[in-house]
Design a protein around this motif. Structure first.
Motif, PDB file in Angstrom:
ATOM      1  N   GLU A  89     -40.341 -11.312 -43.841  1.00 42.16           N
ATOM      2  CA  GLU A  89     -39.594 -10.695 -44.787  1.00 42.16           C
ATOM      3  C   GLU A  89     -40.205 -10.619 -46.179  1.00 42.16           C
ATOM      4  O   GLU A  89     -40.136 -11.473 -46.964  1.00 42.16           O
ATOM      5  CB  GLU A  89     -38.064 -11.188 -44.697  1.00 42.16           C
ATOM      6  CG  GLU A  89     -37.236 -10.331 -45.528  1.00 42.16           C
ATOM      7  CD  GLU A  89     -37.182  -8.743 -45.419  1.00 42.16           C
ATOM      8  OE1 GLU A  89     -37.730  -7.922 -46.145  1.00 42.16           O
ATOM      9  OE2 GLU A  89     -36.833  -8.392 -44.297  1.00 42.16           O
ATOM     10  N   GLU A  90     -40.813  -9.546 -46.578  1.00 42.68           N
ATOM     11  CA  GLU A  90     -41.325  -9.296 -47.660  1.00 42.68           C
ATOM     12  C   GLU A  90     -40.552  -9.364 -49.168  1.00 42.68           C
ATOM     13  O   GLU A  90     -40.948  -9.544 -50.257  1.00 42.68           O
ATOM     14  CB  GLU A  90     -42.550  -8.186 -47.879  1.00 42.68           C
ATOM     15  CG  GLU A  90     -43.657  -8.352 -46.873  1.00 42.68           C
ATOM     16  CD  GLU A  90     -44.650  -7.472 -46.974  1.00 42.68           C
ATOM     17  OE1 GLU A  90     -44.306  -6.334 -47.368  1.00 42.68           O
ATOM     18  OE2 GLU A  90     -45.681  -7.415 -46.274  1.00 42.68           O
ATOM     19  N   VAL A  91     -39.594  -8.629 -48.808  1.00 48.31           N
ATOM     20  CA  VAL A  91     -38.450  -8.406 -49.803  1.00 48.31           C
ATOM     21  C   VAL A  91     -37.036  -8.897 -49.544  1.00 48.31           C
ATOM     22  O   VAL A  91     -36.218  -7.970 -49.387  1.00 48.31           O
ATOM     23  CB  VAL A  91     -38.653  -6.727 -50.682  1.00 48.31           C
ATOM     24  CG1 VAL A  91     -37.880  -6.737 -51.595  1.00 48.31           C
ATOM     25  CG2 VAL A  91     -39.974  -6.307 -50.473  1.00 48.31           C
ATOM     26  N   PRO A  92     -36.793 -10.153 -49.550  1.00 50.06           N
ATOM     27  CA  PRO A  92     -35.485 -10.523 -49.230  1.00 50.06           C
ATOM     28  C   PRO A  92     -34.225 -10.034 -49.987  1.00 50.06           C
ATOM     29  O   PRO A  92     -34.526 -10.274 -51.123  1.00 50.06           O
ATOM     30  CB  PRO A  92     -35.648 -12.113 -49.049  1.00 50.06           C
ATOM     31  CG  PRO A  92     -36.650 -12.255 -49.785  1.00 50.06           C
ATOM     32  CD  PRO A  92     -37.780 -11.215 -49.725  1.00 50.06           C
ATOM     33  N   SER A  93     -33.323  -9.550 -49.481  1.00 47.85           N
ATOM     34  CA  SER A  93     -32.167  -9.071 -50.175  1.00 47.85           C
ATOM     35  C   SER A  93     -30.938  -9.231 -49.185  1.00 47.85           C
ATOM     36  O   SER A  93     -31.289  -9.573 -47.941  1.00 47.85           O
ATOM     37  CB  SER A  93     -32.239  -7.841 -50.817  1.00 47.85           C
ATOM     38  OG  SER A  93     -32.299  -6.898 -49.536  1.00 47.85           O
ATOM     39  N   PHE A  94     -29.867  -9.158 -49.676  1.00 46.38           N
ATOM     40  CA  PHE A  94     -28.587  -9.157 -48.613  1.00 46.38           C
ATOM     41  C   PHE A  94     -28.728  -8.247 -47.682  1.00 46.38           C
ATOM     42  O   PHE A  94     -28.562  -8.118 -46.462  1.00 46.38           O
ATOM     43  CB  PHE A  94     -27.371  -8.958 -49.482  1.00 46.38           C
ATOM     44  CG  PHE A  94     -26.928 -10.167 -50.085  1.00 46.38           C
ATOM     45  CD1 PHE A  94     -26.075 -11.061 -49.026  1.00 46.38           C
ATOM     46  CD2 PHE A  94     -26.869 -10.474 -51.332  1.00 46.38           C
ATOM     47  CE1 PHE A  94     -25.713 -12.247 -49.534  1.00 46.38           C
ATOM     48  CE2 PHE A  94     -26.333 -11.773 -52.046  1.00 46.38           C
ATOM     49  CZ  PHE A  94     -25.610 -12.410 -51.087  1.00 46.38           C
ATOM     50  N   GLN A  95     -29.379  -6.959 -48.028  1.00 48.55           N
ATOM     51  CA  GLN A  95     -29.276  -5.820 -47.124  1.00 48.55           C
ATOM     52  C   GLN A  95     -30.662  -5.989 -46.399  1.00 48.55           C
ATOM     53  O   GLN A  95     -30.169  -5.833 -45.084  1.00 48.55           O
ATOM     54  CB  GLN A  95     -29.582  -4.560 -47.860  1.00 48.55           C
ATOM     55  CG  GLN A  95     -28.554  -4.012 -48.669  1.00 48.55           C
ATOM     56  CD  GLN A  95     -28.317  -4.627 -50.103  1.00 48.55           C
ATOM     57  OE1 GLN A  95     -29.251  -5.296 -50.423  1.00 48.55           O
ATOM     58  NE2 GLN A  95     -27.215  -4.431 -50.799  1.00 48.55           N
ATOM     59  N   SER A  96     -31.729  -6.334 -46.629  1.00 47.01           N
ATOM     60  CA  SER A  96     -32.784  -6.405 -45.738  1.00 47.01           C
ATOM     61  C   SER A  96     -32.593  -7.705 -44.997  1.00 47.01           C
ATOM     62  O   SER A  96     -33.077  -7.783 -43.774  1.00 47.01           O
ATOM     63  CB  SER A  96     -33.996  -6.831 -46.497  1.00 47.01           C
ATOM     64  OG  SER A  96     -33.927  -7.996 -47.238  1.00 47.01           O
ATOM     65  N   LEU A  97     -32.018  -8.675 -45.263  1.00 52.02           N
ATOM     66  CA  LEU A  97     -31.772 -10.103 -44.457  1.00 52.02           C
ATOM     67  C   LEU A  97     -30.671  -9.988 -43.492  1.00 52.02           C
ATOM     68  O   LEU A  97     -30.674 -10.188 -42.316  1.00 52.02           O
ATOM     69  CB  LEU A  97     -31.639 -11.262 -45.236  1.00 52.02           C
ATOM     70  CG  LEU A  97     -32.772 -12.035 -45.812  1.00 52.02           C
ATOM     71  CD1 LEU A  97     -32.502 -12.985 -46.706  1.00 52.02           C
ATOM     72  CD2 LEU A  97     -33.895 -12.242 -44.625  1.00 52.02           C
ATOM     73  N   PHE A  98     -29.311  -9.492 -43.943  1.00 52.53           N
ATOM     74  CA  PHE A  98     -28.198  -9.529 -43.018  1.00 52.53           C
ATOM     75  C   PHE A  98     -27.974  -8.116 -42.565  1.00 52.53           C
ATOM     76  O   PHE A  98     -26.938  -8.051 -41.809  1.00 52.53           O
ATOM     77  CB  PHE A  98     -27.103 -10.072 -43.749  1.00 52.53           C
ATOM     78  CG  PHE A  98     -27.280 -11.545 -44.625  1.00 52.53           C
ATOM     79  CD1 PHE A  98     -26.745 -12.609 -43.598  1.00 52.53           C
ATOM     80  CD2 PHE A  98     -27.875 -11.712 -45.671  1.00 52.53           C
ATOM     81  CE1 PHE A  98     -26.916 -13.785 -44.070  1.00 52.53           C
ATOM     82  CE2 PHE A  98     -28.010 -13.094 -46.006  1.00 52.53           C
ATOM     83  CZ  PHE A  98     -27.529 -14.016 -45.284  1.00 52.53           C
ATOM     84  N   GLY A  99     -28.361  -7.096 -42.964  1.00 55.43           N
ATOM     85  CA  GLY A  99     -28.271  -5.815 -42.438  1.00 55.43           C
ATOM     86  C   GLY A  99     -27.246  -4.937 -43.392  1.00 55.43           C
ATOM     87  O   GLY A  99     -26.831  -5.353 -44.299  1.00 55.43           O
ATOM     88  N   THR A 100     -27.168  -3.914 -43.198  1.00 60.19           N
ATOM     89  CA  THR A 100     -26.189  -2.779 -43.973  1.00 60.19           C
ATOM     90  C   THR A 100     -25.220  -2.186 -43.403  1.00 60.19           C
ATOM     91  O   THR A 100     -25.384  -2.164 -42.232  1.00 60.19           O
ATOM     92  CB  THR A 100     -27.271  -2.040 -44.873  1.00 60.19           C
ATOM     93  OG1 THR A 100     -28.024  -1.150 -43.765  1.00 60.19           O
ATOM     94  CG2 THR A 100     -28.202  -2.711 -45.563  1.00 60.19           C
ATOM     95  N   ILE A 101     -24.233  -1.735 -43.982  1.00 58.73           N
ATOM     96  CA  ILE A 101     -23.467  -0.671 -43.432  1.00 58.73           C
ATOM     97  C   ILE A 101     -23.315   0.501 -44.306  1.00 58.73           C
ATOM     98  O   ILE A 101     -23.168   0.393 -45.630  1.00 58.73           O
ATOM     99  CB  ILE A 101     -21.902  -1.286 -43.578  1.00 58.73           C
ATOM    100  CG1 ILE A 101     -21.865  -2.651 -42.586  1.00 58.73           C
ATOM    101  CG2 ILE A 101     -20.778  -0.399 -43.008  1.00 58.73           C
ATOM    102  CD1 ILE A 101     -20.599  -3.453 -42.675  1.00 58.73           C
TER     103      ILE A 101
END
Length: 779
Positions: free
Chosen positions: A317-329
């Motif tokens: 994971e090159e750019v970790p964020s809430f969305q990139s790590l945990f998924g999005t809605i």
């Protein structure tokens, strides 16, 4: 040991290559990193929780490359994890549920379900429009009407006995007076009070029985509706089972799939009217859009498809964020309100890495404390909660969902540096529990035959990856020497490959038009790399030559020594001579550092100054108390002074001032001294020697200039070819010392014993004058 003068042979490090990289096989080598290998072996073979890895080391040493290589090797031998789907929760629509299917099954299963739903849009209306269904409806309806007719006939007979007639109207059943066999209508009834009285009496007597008949009629209506619903359900179930039969047969061995299909089929039967409405809505775009939204509840959302994997996943994971790590809605707006459902869910890296490995840079993760905290909780509780608060910052109303968390089993590899690891260990109580394994890269390793043999293979691998031409033997030798120079020791080598790769790239540019990179191209790349950053050094050197910074590199002076300082600017470090002076006089203040008095001295330098006082008292104060005041300073220095590498030079300046003996200015001195006069090694030897060399060259060599340094720093003399050649020509000289007495003899030309007598003589004079002054005060 007395002073040792070094020759060219002493300064050469002796490793050269006589072959090019053309015939060298490429190999991804991580030199002398046994500690890292053992750490990964332990972590990758331990299944218990908490054995995640923190990979520590400097940038460009290959932390991420090594981690990904080891993880991929391990992952190939491990099973592929399940596919992940989300589906509509018919019991709690705001909390979608997950479905885990064997790897590669998810996509086919989703497609099968979608095909079945599309087929039902045609098959269900066809079944309900068929002759058999209509005949069955007619039969049930006819039987119900027959029973209702019988009830009405019985009602009429009993009512007639009470002189009441039964009238069936669109509004219901009414009872009116019966005269003879004629039913009296309401206008006539209201006009005849006597008839009304008789009617009301008869009606009251028959009212209870009338209600029984009405209830019986209603019961028949209910039975008719139930039988029609049963028929509808039976027909729908038959069609649904037939359409899903292929899907049932194919996935009958997957318990979760079977459970989902059974529930899905029941819900389709319950909502069969949606499928019947679909055909009637053809051509009505708005209605079709509305129905399509409702049909989403029957669809599956495949968020992780592992069909292409050949082992466990390895995700970087090159750019970790809430969305990139945990998924999005994803939310869609309707009538000013944001909506989401299970088809809006998208996977994050934690979902994709489930059952495998996740690699993240610690610095990226720690920039957002809330993200770090949520990430730890996911690992700790082995669950991935998809955050629904990504829209909470909006002022718009929304209908959010809270998906059921997916169970998490994976191993995390954090890429960071030594300081980050120490800070997390000290201040985050959960860190050591979650990251039990530390894999620390050593940036500087011992130089031996194994390293010498593997270095060309590593270079070949770099050339192959970068698409760069080969290096001949001289270029390979220069590159190897550069790696040794970066380590700061002839017996070690730097394995931080970023700097080495940069030199190769730049040498490739300088070799444009040639078939192969030669040694001169590597040298030019190194020289120009330094030149791009040494503007400040050039300005300082120019100021010395112009006399704006006072620095004498020939002759002798009392109480003055050329020390050597290091400037570190981030991308470059260089040495420069610094004029250190000492002034002595009668008093009891001891050794006073002017820098310390004005808060320009760091704690290590202040300690070194106090050490000088310890040496003076230990050497000369055993027979008498010292009445000495001495000030020392770094002339024309306007920044903080730190470190103890100038303590030998400072002591020489003090002793020169005490003895009155002149000190050589053509020799610069570096080294630390202890309270017993032993010289200790210091850092930055290469930079200091080359810095003084460049100043002497700019001013002009006189044949006697050089540097005096600790013998224990001999291994650190990894110098440029230019300096070594100057030593060979006799223009520049390097000397090693073990004690302060060695330095005294070289710098003064006197034997140490004689020099100490002169110092002692001056201190005795101070003692006598101090005593005489004391007696005068008493009298």
């Amino acid at each position: 040991m007395s002073i040792k003068k070094l020759s060219k042979e002493d300064l050469e490090y002796g490793y050269k290559y006589d072959f090019s990289t053309e015939d060298v096989p490429p190999e991804e080598v991580f030199l002398k990193q046994d500690r890292v290998e053992k750490a990964f072996d332990l972590a990758l073979n331990t299944k218990q929780e908490g054995y995640n890895i923190f990979v520590s080391g400097p940038e460009s040493i290959g932390r991420t490359t090594y981690a990904l290589r080891r993880l991929k090797e391990k992952a190939q031998k491990e099973p592929v994890p399940e596919d992940i789907c989300y589906y509509y929760n018919f019991d709690d629509p705001l909390r979608p549920k997950y479905l885990l299917l064997p790897a590669g099954v998810g996509r086919g299963f989703v497609e099968e379900v979608d095909r079945a739903i599309e087929s039902l849009k045609t098959e269900l209306p066809k079944a309900f429009e068929g002759k058999e269904y209509e005949e069955e409806v007619a039969k049930i309806t006819k039987e119900a009407e027959k029973r209702k007719k019988e009830i009405l006939e019985n009602l009429a007979k009993e009512a007639e006995a009470k002189n009441l007639g039964v009238v069936v109207t669109p509004m219901g059943i009414k009872l009116l007076p019966l005269v003879g066999r004629r039913i009296v209508e309401e206008p006539e009834l209201f006009a005849n009070p006597r008839l009304q009285e008789t009617y009301q009496s008869n009606l009251s007597e028959f009212e209870e029985r009338f209600r029984d008949y009405i209830r019986a009629l209603r019961e028949e209506d209910h039975k008719l509706a139930e039988k029609l619903n049963e028929l509808k359900e039976r027909v729908a179930t038959f069609v649904v089972e037939r359409v899903f039969s292929r899907c049932d047969e194919r996935y009958c061995h997957e318990p979760q799939a079977v459970e989902f299909l059974n529930r899905l089929k029941k819900e389709i039967v319950k909502n069969v009217d949606l499928f019947l409405m679909w055909k009637g809505a053809e051509g009505n775009t708005q209605m079709l859009a509305y129905l399509e939204k409702l049909f989403k509840r029957f669809k599956l959302n495949l968020i992780v498809d592992n069909s292409s994997l050949n082992g466990a996943p390895v995700i970087y994971e090159e750019v970790p964020s809430f969305q990139s790590l945990f998924g999005t809605i994803s939310y869609t707006m309707e009538m000013g309100v944001l909506y989401a459902d299970h088809t809006s869910i998208k996977a994050g890296s934690l979902h994709r890495a489930r059952g495998g490995y996740l690699v993240i840079r610690a610095s990226d993760l720690l920039k957002n404390y809330m993200l770090w905290d949520a990430f730890k909780k996911a690992i700790m509780h082995s669950k991935v909660h998809i955050p629904g608060y990504t829209v909470e910052d909006f002022l718009l109303p929304y209908v959010g969902i809270s998906p059921e968390p997916v169970p998490l089993n994976l191993k995390v590899v954090l890429i960071g540096d030594y300081l980050t690891y120490q800070l997390l260990s000290l201040y985050d109580p959960e860190f050591n529990r979650l990251f039990k394994v530390k894999a620390e890269f050593n940036p500087v390793v011992d130089l031996d035959e194994e390293v010498y043999e593997k270095f060309p293979k590593l270079v070949k691998k770099i050339l192959q990856e970068e698409g760069i031409k080969d290096l001949d033997g001289s270029a390979l030798s220069e590159l190897f020497k550069y790696a040794v120079m970066l380590s700061g020791s002839k017996k070690k080598i730097s394995v931080v490959m970023g700097d080495i790769v940069d030199v190769i790239r730049e040498a490739n540019v300088f070799s444009e038009g040639e078939r192969i990179i030669r040694g001169e191209h590597i040298k030019r790349a190194i020289e120009e790399k330094f030149y791009r950053s040494n503007l400040l050094e050039e300005k300082i050197r120019k100021a010395i030559v112009e006399g704006k910074i006072l620095c004498t590199v020939d002759g002798k002076r009392v109480g003055q020594v050329n020390g050597l300082s290091i400037y570190e600017l981030g991308d470059i470090s260089f040495g420069k001579p610094t004029r250190i002076t000492a002034s002595v006089y009668l008093g009891d203040k001891g050794v006073v550092s002017i820098e310390r008095e004005v808060a320009l001295s760091g704690p290590i330098h202040s300690k070194a100054v106090l050490t000088l006082g310890g040496y003076l008292n230990g050497k000369y104060g055993k027979d008498m108390p010292l009445h000495l005041s001495c000030t020392i300073t770094f002339e024309q220095s306007y920044e903080e002074v730190e470190g103890d590498s100038a303590s030998v030079a400072e002591l020489l300046a003090i002793l020169s001032a005490l003895s009155g003996v002149e000190i050589r200015q053509d020799i610069a001195v570096t080294g630390s001294v202890d309270q017993f006069g032993n010289v200790q090694p210091v850092g930055g030897i290469k930079e200091k020697v080359e810095g003084f060399y460049r100043v002497c060259k700019a001013i002009g060599f006189n044949g006697t200039q050089g540097v005096l340094l600790p013998s224990r720093n001999f291994e650190n003399l990894v110098l440029s070819d230019e300096v070594i050649e100057s030593v060979e020509k006799g223009e520049f000289h390097l000397y090693l010392m073990d004690t302060i007495d060695d330095a005294i003899e070289l710098m003064t030309g006197l034997k140490a014993e004689k020099f100490h007598k002169l110092v002692k003589k001056r201190l005795i004079e101070f003692f006598k004058r101090a005593n005489a002054r004391g007696k005068g005060l008493k009298s």
